[in-house]
Motif scaffolding. Structure first.
Motif, short mmCIF file in Angstrom:
data_model
loop_
_atom_site.label_atom_id
_atom_site.label_comp_id
_atom_site.label_asym_id
_atom_site.label_seq_id
_atom_site.Cartn_x
_atom_site.Cartn_y
_atom_site.Cartn_z
N LEU A 96 0.86 -1.18 0.00
CA LEU A 96 0.00 0.00 0.00
C LEU A 96 0.90 1.23 0.00
CD1 LEU A 96 -2.95 1.07 0.24
CD2 LEU A 96 -2.60 1.11 2.72
N SER A 97 0.70 2.10 -0.99
CA SER A 97 1.56 3.27 -1.14
C SER A 97 0.73 4.53 -1.25
CB SER A 97 2.45 3.13 -2.38
OG SER A 97 3.31 2.01 -2.27
N GLN A 98 1.41 5.65 -1.07
CA GLN A 98 0.75 6.95 -1.21
C GLN A 98 1.73 7.96 -1.78
OE1 GLN A 98 -1.23 8.38 2.30
NE2 GLN A 98 -1.71 10.38 1.42
N THR A 99 1.27 8.69 -2.80
CA THR A 99 2.02 9.80 -3.37
C THR A 99 1.14 11.03 -3.31
OG1 THR A 99 3.22 8.31 -4.87
CG2 THR A 99 3.25 10.66 -5.40
N ASN A 100 1.53 11.99 -2.48
CA ASN A 100 0.68 13.15 -2.21
C ASN A 100 -0.66 12.65 -1.69
OD1 ASN A 100 2.73 14.92 -3.07
ND2 ASN A 100 2.11 14.66 -5.21
N ASN A 101 -1.76 12.97 -2.37
CA ASN A 101 -3.07 12.50 -1.93
C ASN A 101 -3.53 11.26 -2.68
OD1 ASN A 101 -3.40 14.60 -0.06
ND2 ASN A 101 -4.13 16.00 -1.66
N PHE A 102 -2.64 10.69 -3.47
CA PHE A 102 -2.97 9.53 -4.30
C PHE A 102 -2.59 8.25 -3.56
CE2 PHE A 102 -1.59 6.69 -7.93
CZ PHE A 102 -2.88 6.38 -8.34
N VAL A 103 -3.59 7.48 -3.13
CA VAL A 103 -3.36 6.22 -2.41
C VAL A 103 -3.61 5.07 -3.38
CG1 VAL A 103 -3.98 4.81 -0.42
CG2 VAL A 103 -4.14 7.30 -0.28
N PHE A 104 -2.71 4.11 -3.41
CA PHE A 104 -2.85 3.02 -4.37
C PHE A 104 -2.22 1.74 -3.84
CE2 PHE A 104 0.92 5.51 -5.33
CZ PHE A 104 1.92 4.56 -5.47
N LEU A 105 -2.68 0.62 -4.40
CA LEU A 105 -2.01 -0.66 -4.20
C LEU A 105 -1.02 -0.84 -5.34
CD1 LEU A 105 -4.92 -3.10 -3.21
CD2 LEU A 105 -3.05 -2.33 -1.74
N GLN A 106 0.20 -1.13 -4.98
CA GLN A 106 1.23 -1.36 -6.00
C GLN A 106 1.50 -2.86 -6.10
OE1 GLN A 106 4.64 1.32 -6.28
NE2 GLN A 106 5.99 -0.47 -6.32
N PHE A 107 1.31 -3.39 -7.30
CA PHE A 107 1.52 -4.81 -7.57
C PHE A 107 2.79 -4.94 -8.42
CE2 PHE A 107 -2.92 -4.17 -6.82
CZ PHE A 107 -3.37 -5.31 -6.17
N THR A 108 3.79 -5.61 -7.89
CA THR A 108 5.04 -5.82 -8.62
C THR A 108 5.13 -7.29 -9.02
OG1 THR A 108 6.12 -4.07 -7.36
CG2 THR A 108 7.54 -5.58 -8.58
N HIS A 109 5.05 -7.54 -10.32
CA HIS A 109 5.10 -8.90 -10.85
C HIS A 109 6.56 -9.28 -11.12
CE1 HIS A 109 0.71 -9.49 -12.03
NE2 HIS A 109 0.76 -8.28 -11.48
N ARG A 110 6.96 -10.40 -10.56
CA ARG A 110 8.31 -10.90 -10.78
C ARG A 110 8.24 -12.17 -11.61
NH1 ARG A 110 9.93 -10.14 -4.42
NH2 ARG A 110 10.19 -7.88 -4.46
N SER A 111 8.99 -12.20 -12.68
CA SER A 111 9.02 -13.39 -13.53
C SER A 111 10.22 -14.24 -13.15
CB SER A 111 9.09 -12.99 -15.00
OG SER A 111 10.34 -12.37 -15.27
N LEU A 112 10.35 -15.38 -13.79
CA LEU A 112 11.50 -16.24 -13.54
C LEU A 112 12.80 -15.56 -13.97
CD1 LEU A 112 9.98 -19.66 -14.66
CD2 LEU A 112 10.28 -18.79 -12.33
N ASP A 113 12.67 -14.63 -14.90
CA ASP A 113 13.81 -13.81 -15.31
C ASP A 113 13.89 -12.63 -14.33
OD1 ASP A 113 15.66 -12.11 -16.41
OD2 ASP A 113 14.88 -12.24 -18.45
N ALA A 114 14.90 -12.64 -13.47
CA ALA A 114 15.00 -11.65 -12.41
C ALA A 114 15.10 -10.22 -12.93
CB ALA A 114 16.21 -11.96 -11.52
#
Length: 277
Positions: A96-114
């Motif tokens: 869960l992240s926030q930039t100024n007044n913008f709150v969002f869920l950040q999804f970071t997809h990791r593949s087998l290729d690092a």
């Protein structure tokens, strides 16, 4: 307020695939220390509530907040579904992240290729504990009758074949007075009454461990008519391979469907209002 989790199981991806069917709706997500639940509020005749244990969804999970370590939010269903899709992904990190007044869920997809990573930022609206109570699953009154839902694959196939006859489906529960067994029937009839198809599934008595009581134990039959396409959409829950599927009919009013997996890590409730026609 902090949320940090990692997904490797495909359970959330399967839930996300179901959510794609409701892409025009907002979802209420509720993160607590031991569970993740979501709700599509009762609207346009349909309501959905679901919950799963965090150890069945995440291999890493941490949530902290001043509200007893719970965080609740509204999120658009289509964006959440896209962010949770695990195609070509070995794991997804969620924060869960926030930039100024913008709150969002950040999804970071990791593949087998690092070296390859894909990020989704999904806007959310943080909700107060008081607001969330409005979206909790209600305490249900006793149904008119209840039974096991017949095998989902069989029901889905029958409904697909009947879909071009009419847009309405009548679902009934019948108690055999001789054997005491319950049966579940499905009927679709054309507007001209020239074509009618009907099927009945025997031996659909609810499990003995069902704690729900019924309205009238002497009743022999009850039914409700629902939107066929919306019912077919509910049957997509088959992707989660539920081992428990119970049908509750509130005569002429609505149906409630309860699904659970074998480990009880996931439970879902669907409510579909009846239609007068």
């Amino acid at each position: 307020m902090r949320l940090n989790a990692e997904v490797t199981s495909d359970l959330l991806a399967k839930i996300a695939a179901i959510l794609r069917s409701y892409s025009k709706d907002d979802i209420v997500l509720h993160f607590s220390e031991n569970s993740l639940s979501f709700c599509i509020p009762m609207d346009n005749s349909l309501g959905i509530w679901a919950g799963c244990e965090t150890n069945g969804c995440f291999n890493k999970y941490c949530v902290t907040s001043k509200q007893d370590n719970t965080i609740s939010m509204k999120v658009e269903a289509s964006q959440l579904a896209q962010a949770l899709t695990m195609e070509h992904t070995s794991s997804i990190r969620i924060i869960l992240s926030q930039t100024n007044n913008f709150v969002f869920l950040q999804f970071t997809h990791r593949s087998l290729d690092a070296l390859k990573q894909l990020e989704h930022k999904v806007p959310v609206l943080i909700m107060t504990p008081q607001a969330v109570q409005h979206f909790a699953e209600p305490e249900w009154e006793p149904p008119t009758m209840m039974a096991k839902l017949p095998p989902i694959k069989s029901v889905s196939s029958w409904c697909a074949n009947a879909n071009n006859i009419n847009k309405y489906l009548t679902i009934s529960i019948i108690r055999n007075v001789d054997s005491g067994q319950y049966e579940v029937g499905f009927r679709v009839e054309s507007d001209t009454h020239m074509v009618s198809v009907y099927t009945r599934f025997p031996e659909m008595s609810p499990p003995d461990n069902t704690s729900q009581s019924i309205e009238d134990t002497d009743l022999v039959e009850c039914d409700v008519t629902v939107d066929l396409k919306k019912f077919i959409k509910i049957l997509k829950v088959q992707a989660l391979q539920p081992t428990v599927a119970i049908l509750y009919i509130y005569d002429k009013k609505f149906i409630r469907l309860h699904f659970a997996t074998s480990t009880s890590m996931l439970q879902m409730t669907y409510v579909l209002s009846g239609i007068s026609h």
